[in-house]
Design a protein around this motif. Structure first.
Motif, PDB file in Angstrom:
ATOM      1  N   GLY A   1      64.710  27.749  82.066  1.00 25.41           N
ATOM      2  CA  GLY A   1      64.384  27.924  80.980  1.00 25.41           C
ATOM      3  C   GLY A   1      63.611  29.541  80.481  1.00 25.41           C
ATOM      4  N   VAL A   2      63.459  29.937  81.826  1.00 20.35           N
ATOM      5  CA  VAL A   2      62.320  30.604  81.095  1.00 20.35           C
ATOM      6  C   VAL A   2      63.308  32.399  81.665  1.00 20.35           C
ATOM      7  N   THR A   3      63.144  32.946  80.372  1.00 19.80           N
ATOM      8  CA  THR A   3      63.936  34.192  80.352  1.00 19.80           C
ATOM      9  C   THR A   3      63.471  34.637  79.091  1.00 19.80           C
ATOM     10  N   SER A   4      63.195  36.115  78.444  1.00 26.13           N
ATOM     11  CA  SER A   4      62.643  36.618  77.419  1.00 26.13           C
ATOM     12  C   SER A   4      63.314  36.076  76.468  1.00 26.13           C
ATOM     13  N   ALA A   5      64.257  35.381  76.427  1.00 23.28           N
ATOM     14  CA  ALA A   5      64.835  35.159  75.362  1.00 23.28           C
ATOM     15  C   ALA A   5      64.240  33.964  74.672  1.00 23.28           C
ATOM     16  N   ALA A   6      64.727  33.351  75.723  1.00 22.23           N
ATOM     17  CA  ALA A   6      64.011  31.978  75.574  1.00 22.23           C
ATOM     18  C   ALA A   6      62.716  31.353  75.635  1.00 22.23           C
ATOM     19  N   TYR A   7      62.282  32.093  75.689  1.00 22.62           N
ATOM     20  CA  TYR A   7      60.536  32.899  75.523  1.00 22.62           C
ATOM     21  C   TYR A   7      60.320  32.659  74.330  1.00 22.62           C
ATOM     22  N   VAL A   8      60.836  33.941  73.613  1.00 18.14           N
ATOM     23  CA  VAL A   8      60.594  33.601  72.373  1.00 18.14           C
ATOM     24  C   VAL A   8      60.901  32.388  71.715  1.00 18.14           C
TER      25      VAL A   8
END
Length: 315
Positions: free
Chosen positions: A283-290
């Protein structure tokens, strides 16, 4: 001490978009790998009204160190690191960022499945070592095979759609799922073990399903099954899985979560053929982080606002 009420983040950072939603609060960060004692000390120092949980566990002891605590908001979907019974007993609301990382985790499950079926890691290492295995290697074609999903929430459904798109038959078990798309065949759990060529875990960890993948269930699987876990490590009896991979009952396991995290070293899975491992970063992507940060902050503020609003007739 600040005059603003405090929200503790059990991590070292939060997306700027999420922080912008917390302007009425002071935000205190617990660091990258907070332990229980660290959280207790931070809670005693700040007496927070809210906690956003990224890493570490929020125990009854942590809650007791923060008598003003009203909400514990998970920066993600799995709330097994929060003592929910203790929170309920203390009148603390627990929330999760449901669906915020669904795309990221489903994509990672697909990546692990393809890596296992196509021997990506092994062939990459062989190529770097100067080998050319075209004449001797055969990978697994997933088209026409059956994938069994345990958990049909936002992540499971998105992964199911991906599997259907590459020609796989999709069966799934989830006692709480309703209104499934027509490409997912709902089946009893027993059929998942017996009929699947690939089994993928996308369910929360509960007391009822702890170590559901064990020697007994693995013995019921097809020889050469592939196992994917992007959910929680506690769903798997790791010693039993190790033996199953060693024996060939499980052809390969693609794992993004482990019984203990960070994964203890040395670990029985390390440097072993048949295991594709990643450090719980599905779940650690730039989009998911936001997305997860915004959802966690929104959930936190919503609970705190509802607590502050006076009841009708008490204004």
């Amino acid at each position: 001490m600040t005059s603003k009420p405090v929200i503790i983040v059990t991590g070292a950072d939060l997306a700027p978009e999420a922080l912008a939603l917390l302007g009425d609060y002071e935000v205190a960060f617990a660091g990258r790998t907070p332990q229980a004692a660290d959280l207790v000390a931070l809670a005693r120092k700040h007496n927070p009204v809210g906690m956003i949980v990224r890493y570490g566990s929020v125990t009854a002891e942590v809650m007791d160190a923060a008598p003003a605590l009203k909400v514990i908001s998970k920066h993600g979907t799995g709330t097994d690191t929060i003592d929910k019974a203790a929170a309920q007993a203390r009148g603390i609301t627990v929330t999760a960022a449901a669906g915020a990382n669904a795309a990221a985790v489903a994509e990672h499950a697909l990546a692990l499945m393809l890596a296992c079926a196509k021997s990506v890691v092994k062939l990459d290492a062989r190529m770097h070592a100067g080998h050319w295995d075209k004449a001797t290697h055969k990978s697994l074609e997933l088209n026409g095979l059956t994938v069994g999903l345990i958990g049909l929430g936002a992540i499971g459904r998105r992964f199911a759609r991906m599997c259907d798109a590459i020609g796989m038959r999709v069966i799934g078990f989830d006692p709480f799922a309703a209104d499934l798309p027509d490409y997912i065949e709902a089946v009893p759990l027993d059929k998942i073990w017996e009929a699947s060529d690939v089994i993928s875990l996308q369910c929360p960890l509960t007391a009822d399903n702890k170590e559901m993948v064990n020697a007994a269930t693995l013995a019921r699987c097809k020889p050469g099954v592939i196992l994917i876990n992007t959910a929680r490590g506690g769903l798997i009896d790791e010693a039993a899985l190790f033996q199953a991979v060693q024996s060939g009952r499980v052809a390969a396991a693609g794992l993004d979560s482990f019984a203990r995290e960070p994964m203890s070293a040395p670990h029985i899975f390390q440097r072993q053929p048949g295991f594709v491992l990643s450090p719980h970063i599905g779940g650690v992507t730039s989009a998911a982080y936001v997305n997860m940060g915004v959802a966690a902050a929104t959930n936190t503020v919503a609970v705190l606002n509802s607590v502050r609003e006076p009841a009708v007739g008490q204004q």
